[in-house]
Design a protein around this motif. Sequence first.
Motif, PDB file in Angstrom:
ATOM      1  N   UNK A  72     -25.591  20.662  -3.491  1.00 46.82           N
ATOM      2  CA  UNK A  72     -26.678  21.415  -4.137  1.00 46.82           C
ATOM      3  C   UNK A  72     -28.019  21.081  -3.500  1.00 46.82           C
ATOM      4  N   UNK A  73     -28.223  19.809  -3.153  1.00 49.18           N
ATOM      5  CA  UNK A  73     -29.477  19.408  -2.505  1.00 49.18           C
ATOM      6  C   UNK A  73     -29.700  20.216  -1.227  1.00 49.18           C
ATOM      7  N   UNK A  98     -33.737  21.754 -13.396  1.00 49.93           N
ATOM      8  CA  UNK A  98     -34.305  20.474 -13.810  1.00 49.93           C
ATOM      9  C   UNK A  98     -35.491  20.056 -12.946  1.00 49.93           C
ATOM     10  N   UNK A  99     -35.600  20.593 -11.743  1.00 47.66           N
ATOM     11  CA  UNK A  99     -36.693  20.208 -10.854  1.00 47.66           C
ATOM     12  C   UNK A  99     -37.641  21.384 -10.608  1.00 47.66           C
ATOM     13  N   UNK A 115     -40.586  22.128  -7.613  1.00 49.15           N
ATOM     14  CA  UNK A 115     -40.181  23.095  -6.593  1.00 49.15           C
ATOM     15  C   UNK A 115     -41.121  24.299  -6.571  1.00 49.15           C
ATOM     16  N   UNK A 163     -44.166  24.549  -7.675  1.00 48.40           N
ATOM     17  CA  UNK A 163     -45.538  24.287  -7.249  1.00 48.40           C
ATOM     18  C   UNK A 163     -45.592  24.046  -5.745  1.00 48.40           C
ATOM     19  N   UNK A 164     -44.544  23.450  -5.199  1.00 47.61           N
ATOM     20  CA  UNK A 164     -44.514  23.282  -3.741  1.00 47.61           C
ATOM     21  C   UNK A 164     -44.424  24.608  -3.023  1.00 47.61           C
ATOM     22  N   UNK A 216     -30.360  23.997  -2.021  1.00 48.17           N
ATOM     23  CA  UNK A 216     -31.724  24.219  -2.526  1.00 48.17           C
ATOM     24  C   UNK A 216     -32.743  24.089  -1.388  1.00 48.17           C
ATOM     25  N   UNK A 217     -32.509  23.194  -0.429  1.00 45.16           N
ATOM     26  CA  UNK A 217     -33.460  23.109   0.695  1.00 45.16           C
ATOM     27  C   UNK A 217     -33.415  24.397   1.514  1.00 45.16           C
ATOM     28  N   UNK A 231     -29.891  21.898 -10.800  1.00 47.02           N
ATOM     29  CA  UNK A 231     -30.984  21.152 -10.183  1.00 47.02           C
ATOM     30  C   UNK A 231     -32.226  22.016  -9.960  1.00 47.02           C
ATOM     31  N   UNK A 252     -35.402  26.952  -0.359  1.00 47.55           N
ATOM     32  CA  UNK A 252     -36.839  26.716  -0.149  1.00 47.55           C
ATOM     33  C   UNK A 252     -37.285  27.283   1.203  1.00 47.55           C
ATOM     34  N   UNK A 302     -23.647  17.395  -6.231  1.00 46.39           N
ATOM     35  CA  UNK A 302     -25.079  17.143  -6.115  1.00 46.39           C
ATOM     36  C   UNK A 302     -25.586  17.144  -4.670  1.00 46.39           C
ATOM     37  N   UNK A 303     -24.946  16.399  -3.755  1.00 44.10           N
ATOM     38  CA  UNK A 303     -25.433  16.438  -2.372  1.00 44.10           C
ATOM     39  C   UNK A 303     -25.396  17.859  -1.785  1.00 44.10           C
TER      40      UNK A 303
END
Lengths: 435, 435
Positions: free
Chosen positions: B312-313, B27-28, B32, B34-35, B316-317, B24, B320, B309-310
Amino acid sequence: MSTLSTINIGICGLGTVGQGVWKHIDSNRVALESRLGVTLNLARASVRDLKKKRTVRVSAGALTLDPLSIATDPSIHIVCELIGGTTLARQVTIAALKAGKTVVSANKALLCKHGPEIFAAARKHGGHFFFEASVAGGIPIIKALREGLVANRFKLIYGILNGTCNYILTRMEREGLSYPVILKEAKELGYAEADEALDVEGWDTAHKASILAFLAHGTWVPTEKMLVEGITQITQADLSFARENGYAIKLLAVITREADTGEVFVRVHPTLIPKTKVLANVNEVYNGISVTGDVVGETVYIGRGAGQDPTASAVISDIADAVILLNRGNTHLPEPVETRASLTPLQRITGRYYLRLEVKDEPGVLAKIASATAGCDVSISSVLQRPSETAGAASLILTTHQANEKAIRATVSRLKRLSSVLGEPVLIRIADFAG
Amino acid sequence: MSTLSTINIGICGLGTVGQGVWKHIDSNRVALESRLGVTLNLARASVRDLKKKRTVRVSAGALTLDPLSIATDPSIHIVCELIGGTTLARQVTIAALKAGKTVVSANKALLCKHGPEIFAAARKHGGHFFFEASVAGGIPIIKALREGLVANRFKLIYGILNGTCNYILTRMEREGLSYPVILKEAKELGYAEADEALDVEGWDTAHKASILAFLAHGTWVPTEKMLVEGITQITQADLSFARENGYAIKLLAVITREADTGEVFVRVHPTLIPKTKVLANVNEVYNGISVTGDVVGETVYIGRGAGQDPTASAVISDIADAVILLNRGNTHLPEPVETRASLTPLQRITGRYYLRLEVKDEPGVLAKIASATAGCDVSISSVLQRPSETAGAASLILTTHQANEKAIRATVSRLKRLSSVLGEPVLIRIADFAG
């Protein structure tokens, strides 16, 4: 860099929310200050009447009639703009940002109308603008979208964002009373404003939807580019249909983004939502938001959407974030990268629809209506006839198969022109988007 | 201070979650980066088998068998500990923190067991430890408690924190099948581990409850100081009672704090929760958490609690957040201030209880049982007799008026000693705490 040991906070607008912020910072001071490692000094507040009785104790010297003097006061680090409206509130916000300060705001209308200007001023002068309290009261939805779900792209966000409308619809549903009766009571109980239009016609929800769409997609969709309909036409006939068919009626904001084209669409309308969905069971003044991310799947957030305490909770969390930022150097926050997404054309906004028509109770009416809908490429799925409150009339409830917004609007205009159709047709979207 | 333009990320444990994080971020990446204003470089990953096929493309040179080499690699800024377990995972975490790095972890067992050591190491060496993925998968509940609701004291937090148990209970309820049958199928479908004990006996939920209690109250409650019961004794008799009386049965973690004494209590048990509550309708592998704050009121958070996936979400947060922190200087995060709260004594943990007993089907049994409960100061509210699957036996379902944990435990021991009572009584708490 130097670290501030005392943070001076100025509150512009010591009304309900402002007093809530003051009260809860005072009552939870020990825990807050030890978490943040600073002293929080409620230094100044602006009011419209210096003499008015307030629920919080503020020294006379801390009060001013002039919020701009707080916005430009060099000793103030964080300005809370809790005035409301978009004129003085904008002046105060821009003045504070120009002075390099951090502004915390609960003002959705201001942000929706002047968002680009506000963020530009924050960037240019090295300040920050926080707005957790502007959407869904105490639910930390802004933080969830901006930080907690940063890994995601959001194909669908929908939610109940206006507590007044949800309160009215909940009571209509539970008590079987009409919209005007419940509205009157809601006003007496303080759950609806004296001028209720902003709430019940969907504009407050639209302001909040605009903010969520910006956070999720980096693009400002002005309310005039949205589809915005309120709850004033909803009757017991609609609520009965909903109940009998396993739905609730909720005023929803719906924000969609097409994965392939990147097109965004924002709409606000009463919606038939299946009772199996969590949001169908979010009642009274509660707000609820469903956020579907491409990585996380569906997540749902529920809480009180307005009121002194929930709003104060959100404002104080912004103050806490601002404190951390102030003591950590003025680098940029991970704001959404501003883009200018295209809007999805109405032909590609599809769904099923519920239509209630008052019609003359005479033979041949249904044939005329069916012919009108077919002529617009809208195909009828079910028809129910119910008694009407008007003598010589009947109430006709249609549901459609999949159709698109452009076709259904054409259908409604055509139906309105039929002499057998009395008054304004009532259109409610069926929440197929909710899966 | 200097700002890093490239952040090197090392992933220790490239299993399901690790590959999800890699996939992820890849793919994103555009959104990510640019943010966050940096390049995210997935620099290294540790695996147990260099040859194994993976769903993500990782260059051979980036792979290692030795996670400690990543933890101590001076070029790595953020270490994701996704190994699991508490031995090697602890070594890797402590080594990385000692090297001043920031660690992102999904490991609730590690945090629950070694939380104080981990946070101390982070503080001492100027690194940070992030753990959003350790509780409730992709739901940003850690961030909500730590930041979004920072203004609040939390008198009640309760939630469904284990997807496996919720999946089993949901299927038992819907399909009328027994626990062993559904468990077997859940294993075949990959919704339950080969060794299911950690999940179904409540320990996984207890680990997560410990983390939430620390965040909310700054105190570590070890699992041996909790009341922990699993779902293995739940039968269709219990689910029928629930259905007929307007309840669902959910395995809940319940964290309470007494406003006056500051005492904290953490418990995990199957619970009869009214269907009118949102969490009673959170089904399948979904998790849901209700958080009541003194300022915000009740808020609820729902989402998938586990899976590639959840999780990984959430990881990744955290990455960040770590990036922002790395580029903003190593000041301290607003961690809860560690305290050592007393635990509420069992006599003050009160509620209503549901008790199911298999008893000999003979006269006088109810009198003996009623006398036993009365002798423990537990007063019976209702009694139902149902047929038992055992010949010569009957199933007796009691509900009590308000009683306390100490009294109900004494009651259960006393009942077990009666010759008319066969097997182990099944005790389910009734969720009065949920209002």
